[in-house]
Scaffold this motif. Structure first.
Motif, PDB file in Angstrom:
ATOM      1  N   ILE A  80      36.250  31.634 -72.127  1.00 26.30           N
ATOM      2  CA  ILE A  80      36.858  32.730 -72.986  1.00 26.30           C
ATOM      3  C   ILE A  80      35.594  33.517 -73.095  1.00 26.30           C
ATOM      4  O   ILE A  80      34.505  33.258 -73.768  1.00 26.30           O
ATOM      5  N   THR A  81      35.523  34.975 -72.498  1.00 20.21           N
ATOM      6  CA  THR A  81      34.460  35.793 -72.735  1.00 20.21           C
ATOM      7  C   THR A  81      34.974  37.029 -73.238  1.00 20.21           C
ATOM      8  O   THR A  81      36.187  37.539 -73.380  1.00 20.21           O
ATOM      9  N   LYS A  82      33.987  37.885 -73.490  1.00 24.15           N
ATOM     10  CA  LYS A  82      34.287  39.259 -74.274  1.00 24.15           C
ATOM     11  C   LYS A  82      34.932  40.107 -73.324  1.00 24.15           C
ATOM     12  O   LYS A  82      35.952  40.754 -73.566  1.00 24.15           O
ATOM     13  N   GLU A  83      34.190  40.415 -71.976  1.00 25.50           N
ATOM     14  CA  GLU A  83      34.542  41.257 -71.253  1.00 25.50           C
ATOM     15  C   GLU A  83      35.794  40.325 -69.967  1.00 25.50           C
ATOM     16  O   GLU A  83      35.380  39.366 -69.928  1.00 25.50           O
ATOM     17  N   TRP A  84      36.460  41.248 -69.575  1.00 22.02           N
ATOM     18  CA  TRP A  84      37.478  40.684 -68.717  1.00 22.02           C
ATOM     19  C   TRP A  84      38.158  41.788 -68.005  1.00 22.02           C
ATOM     20  O   TRP A  84      38.808  42.448 -68.278  1.00 22.02           O
ATOM     21  N   ASP A  85      37.472  41.952 -66.674  1.00 20.18           N
ATOM     22  CA  ASP A  85      37.882  43.231 -65.977  1.00 20.18           C
ATOM     23  C   ASP A  85      38.661  42.712 -64.745  1.00 20.18           C
ATOM     24  O   ASP A  85      38.990  43.773 -64.053  1.00 20.18           O
ATOM     25  N   ASP A  86      39.324  41.702 -64.794  1.00 27.24           N
ATOM     26  CA  ASP A  86      40.146  41.015 -63.629  1.00 27.24           C
ATOM     27  C   ASP A  86      41.319  41.899 -63.606  1.00 27.24           C
ATOM     28  O   ASP A  86      42.173  42.106 -64.597  1.00 27.24           O
ATOM     29  N   THR A  87      41.768  42.910 -62.672  1.00 25.77           N
ATOM     30  CA  THR A  87      42.927  43.760 -62.723  1.00 25.77           C
ATOM     31  C   THR A  87      43.833  42.909 -62.007  1.00 25.77           C
ATOM     32  O   THR A  87      44.919  43.542 -61.816  1.00 25.77           O
ATOM     33  N   LYS A  88      43.832  42.174 -61.415  1.00 25.28           N
ATOM     34  CA  LYS A  88      44.911  41.275 -60.676  1.00 25.28           C
ATOM     35  C   LYS A  88      46.043  40.758 -61.485  1.00 25.28           C
ATOM     36  O   LYS A  88      47.342  40.909 -61.409  1.00 25.28           O
ATOM     37  N   GLN A  89      45.619  40.105 -62.599  1.00 23.57           N
ATOM     38  CA  GLN A  89      46.611  39.328 -63.460  1.00 23.57           C
ATOM     39  C   GLN A  89      47.188  40.147 -64.468  1.00 23.57           C
ATOM     40  O   GLN A  89      46.424  40.445 -65.595  1.00 23.57           O
ATOM     41  N   LEU A  90      48.597  40.437 -64.248  1.00 22.30           N
ATOM     42  CA  LEU A  90      49.045  41.166 -65.459  1.00 22.30           C
ATOM     43  C   LEU A  90      49.335  40.547 -66.807  1.00 22.30           C
ATOM     44  O   LEU A  90      48.984  40.946 -67.600  1.00 22.30           O
ATOM     45  N   ILE A  91      49.898  39.243 -66.543  1.00 21.33           N
ATOM     46  CA  ILE A  91      50.390  38.459 -67.866  1.00 21.33           C
ATOM     47  C   ILE A  91      49.251  37.257 -67.797  1.00 21.33           C
ATOM     48  O   ILE A  91      49.165  36.656 -66.804  1.00 21.33           O
ATOM     49  N   ARG A  92      48.702  36.903 -68.792  1.00 19.36           N
ATOM     50  CA  ARG A  92      47.654  35.771 -68.781  1.00 19.36           C
ATOM     51  C   ARG A  92      48.558  34.685 -69.310  1.00 19.36           C
ATOM     52  O   ARG A  92      48.251  33.544 -68.712  1.00 19.36           O
ATOM     53  N   GLY A  93      49.446  34.501 -70.260  1.00 19.51           N
ATOM     54  CA  GLY A  93      50.226  33.588 -70.455  1.00 19.51           C
ATOM     55  C   GLY A  93      51.506  33.882 -71.266  1.00 19.51           C
ATOM     56  O   GLY A  93      51.730  35.174 -71.577  1.00 19.51           O
TER      57      GLY A  93
END
Ligand code: ASP
Ligand code: MG
Length: 634
Positions: free
Chosen positions: A287-300
């Motif tokens: 778990i991190t502050k930044e998250w720039d992955d644009t691939k995954q629309l829904i995390r859960g």
């Protein structure tokens, strides 16, 4: 430097503590360790306090149980009788119990004192065991470092003083420095606690103040998951999420972390990992502050199983600002936690989702607040709807994406899941819907399938009739199974199957190659039972296949379509009866998003109906039909 926190189950037994030692030994950097009480002990301590305060001598035997449990643990790990330090804590424990018993009074202050025993004993045993194993460890009494006010039971940390003391302690740190979680003290040395589950908070404070490189929470699960694995078999572990997503996910269901308790670490942007003590080789969730992955629309997709929807409505509310204030004030004074809020912009009604166990308290509070207005019909009686659940899509990347809620409600609608209320935070990180609890499993599965880009889509078949045509159909399915999976991404399962004698149901699908023998050993066929079972299973993408020539079965189609289960049949009865019945089936199918297909009614295996449909769609008109040939004729 790393901060590692081990929860109650991670220090719950001799084996678990040995496992913790292994994990700590494998660390290369300096480690700050935070531990909970031995699993279950805090609950026992709560009970001992209550029993003693009630004047019941039985508290003594409960006390003995806790004492012996720790003695045993000490002995098993360190192979020696517990030392003086251990018995000093036990003595305090005994004294405080006696005091509570004599006074017949358990104050929040004495309660905190008794609860502190759990963490004090576990940390002592762990530190002595680690020493015994040759680990360079120093035990710090958290009560001298974490300073709080005197709000016993849930004390508030004085960050200024705490920071100073922790920084001062740093010079005394060794390879491993152990701090018991949960416990603290006031500036005049009264023992306090940080609230149940407070060890995470202790660890997060240390991680934040020490600006640790990493904060690891070791627990008994592998990490955060894309959905509740008890309901969604194909739920996956999430490798990486942003803080916000983790907070949203843990709010709904995934109780791996309790958001407020990790705040001090989040504030400093310290990366955090959830790890399984019993499977340390698993990667866990980062778990991190930044998250720039644009691939995954829904995390859960998270869910809360048991909620109640409470609605205040009535024309008397429109445009009057005080209503919502009074509504929420009444709920808040009754200590009812509000999980979800929706208000239509017509201002005609406000609904809130609350924990099902709070419904009586909430109703009472609202009736007291609005009783008069309800009586004189200015507003409607408070509406309480039970047996509901919340599902929520969570993901940072939904923010700039159109069509997510469209897709969500489309798949739910197609599967007959009706939606009671919707709420979307303006952060657009979460779209929540309130649905019937009976639909929860289906809804979770269908959404999971739709948003997590499965390689295949599961289709659930319920087949009645295994005569010549039925047999040929099933054998064709068996033959085409791999082809359909590979080329059309369809994973076909026969969930229910029946003929006039027998019926079977198999939640995971009947083994296709053995369907005949399995069916022969099934239960006695009963049409009503078959239908009820199919409805109760309430599976996504369900198709009912009627391969009988029975009028009784055909008569069930409207009811089946109404349940959003599609009907496919070579049985000609429904489509050749009165025109009004046929039109009714077509309109049912449209209304409930279920399909009614009967291609083989006309010219058996020849694609006449679909060809005709295509022609009409592309502009041709049917002027005349000269003959309709049944399969037997062609
Ligand atoms: N032992 C405390 C509890 O059970 C604190 C913790 O485990 O985090 O609440
Ligand atoms: Mg045909």
């Amino acid at each position: 430097m790393k901060v590692l926190k081990f929860g109650g189950t991670s220090v719950g037994s001799e084996e678990a503590i040995r496992q913790v030692a292994k994990i700590v030994q494998s660390q290369v950097e300096q480690v700050v360790l935070v531990t909970s009480a031995v699993g279950g002990v805090t609950d026992q301590l709560v009970q001992i306090g209550e029993v003693a305060a009630s004047g019941n001598r039985v508290y003594i035997s409960h006390f003995e149980t806790v004492k012996v449990q720790h003695e045993q643990l000490y002995y098993n790990l360190i192979e020696n009788k517990p030392d003086d330090k251990f018995y000093k804590i036990i003595e305090e424990f005994e004294d405080i119990c006696k005091g509570i018993f004599l006074l017949r009074e358990l104050t929040s202050r004495s309660s905190d004192y008794i609860l502190s025993i759990g963490e004090r004993l576990s940390s002592l045993i762990i530190s002595e065991f680690f020493q015994y194993e040759g680990i360079d460890i120093t035990l710090f009494d958290s009560r001298q470092y974490i300073v709080t006010d005197d709000h016993f039971g849930h004390a508030n940390v004085n960050f200024k003083e705490t920071t100073k003391r922790i920084i001062d302690a740093k010079s005394g740190f060794t390879k491993v420095s152990l701090f018991p979680g949960f416990i603290a003290s006031t500036s005049d040395n009264q023992t306090t606690t940080l609230g149940r589950g407070g060890s995470d908070y202790t660890a997060a404070i240390l991680a934040g103040v020490l600006e640790a490189d990493h904060f690891e929470v070791w627990t008994d699960v592998d990490g955060l998951m894309t959905a509740d694995p008890r309901m969604v078999k194909r739920a996956n572990f999430i490798e990486h999420v942003s803080y916000e997503e983790a907070l949203e996910l843990s709010h709904f269901g995934a109780k791996v972390i309790y958001p407020p308790s990790i705040q001090p670490a989040l504030e400093k942007g310290i990366p955090m990992t959830i790890k399984n003590t019993f499977k340390p080789e698993q990667k866990g969730t980062l778990i991190t502050k930044e998250w720039d992955d644009t691939k995954q629309l829904i995390r859960g997709i998270s869910s809360i199983k048991d909620i109640t929807l409470v609605t205040l409505s009535g024309s008397g509310m429109v445009g009057i600002p005080k209503f919502s204030y009074r509504f929420f004030r009444a709920l808040s004074s009754a200590k009812v936690n509000v999980i979800l809020i929706t208000q239509a912009s017509s201002e005609h009604s406000i609904s809130v989702g609350i924990d099902a166990k709070d419904d009586k308290v909430a109703l009472k509070a609202l009736n007291e607040e609005f009783g008069e207005l309800i009586e004189n019909h200015s507003i409607d009686p408070i509406l309480v709807e039970k047996n509901l659940s919340i599902i929520a899509l969570v993901g940072n990347n939904m923010r700039d994406q159109v069509g997510v809620s469209g897709q969500m409600f489309n798949v739910l609608g197609k599967n007959g899941v009706s939606i009671k209320a919707i709420s979307q935070g303006s952060s657009e990180r979460n779209i929540s819907a309130v649905i019937s609890r009976d639909d929860l499993s289906k809804a979770l599965n269908v959404l999971h399938e739709s948003f997590f880009l499965y390689s295949t889509k599961r289709i659930n078949l319920f087949i009645i009739g295994t005569g010549n045509v039925g047999k040929a159909f099933i054998n064709q399915l068996v033959k085409q199974f791999t082809f359909l999976k590979k080329n059309h991404q369809l994973n076909i399962k026969i969930i229910g199957m029946a003929n006039s004698r027998k019926m079977i149901f198999e939640e995971d699908g009947t083994p296709l190659s053995k369907w005949e023998s399995t069916l022969a050993n099934g239960a006695k066929f009963d049409k009503k039972d078959f239908m009820r079972h199919m409805y109760d299973m309430n599976l996504r993408n369900s198709i009912f296949i009627d391969i009988t020539a029975s009028e009784d079965v055909a008569a069930l189609y409207p009811e089946i379509l109404k349940k959003s289960i599609s009907v496919v049949t070579p049985n000609k009865i429904a489509a050749t009866g009165p025109q009004a019945d046929y039109l009714n089936l077509k309109s049912m199918s449209k209304k409930y998003g279920s399909r009614f297909l009967f291609e083989t009614n006309v010219c058996a295996g020849l694609p006449v109906l679909s060809t005709l449909n295509d022609l009409v769609r592309s502009g041709d008109q049917v002027h005349q039909i000269e003959a309709v040939l049944s399969g037997t004729l062609v």
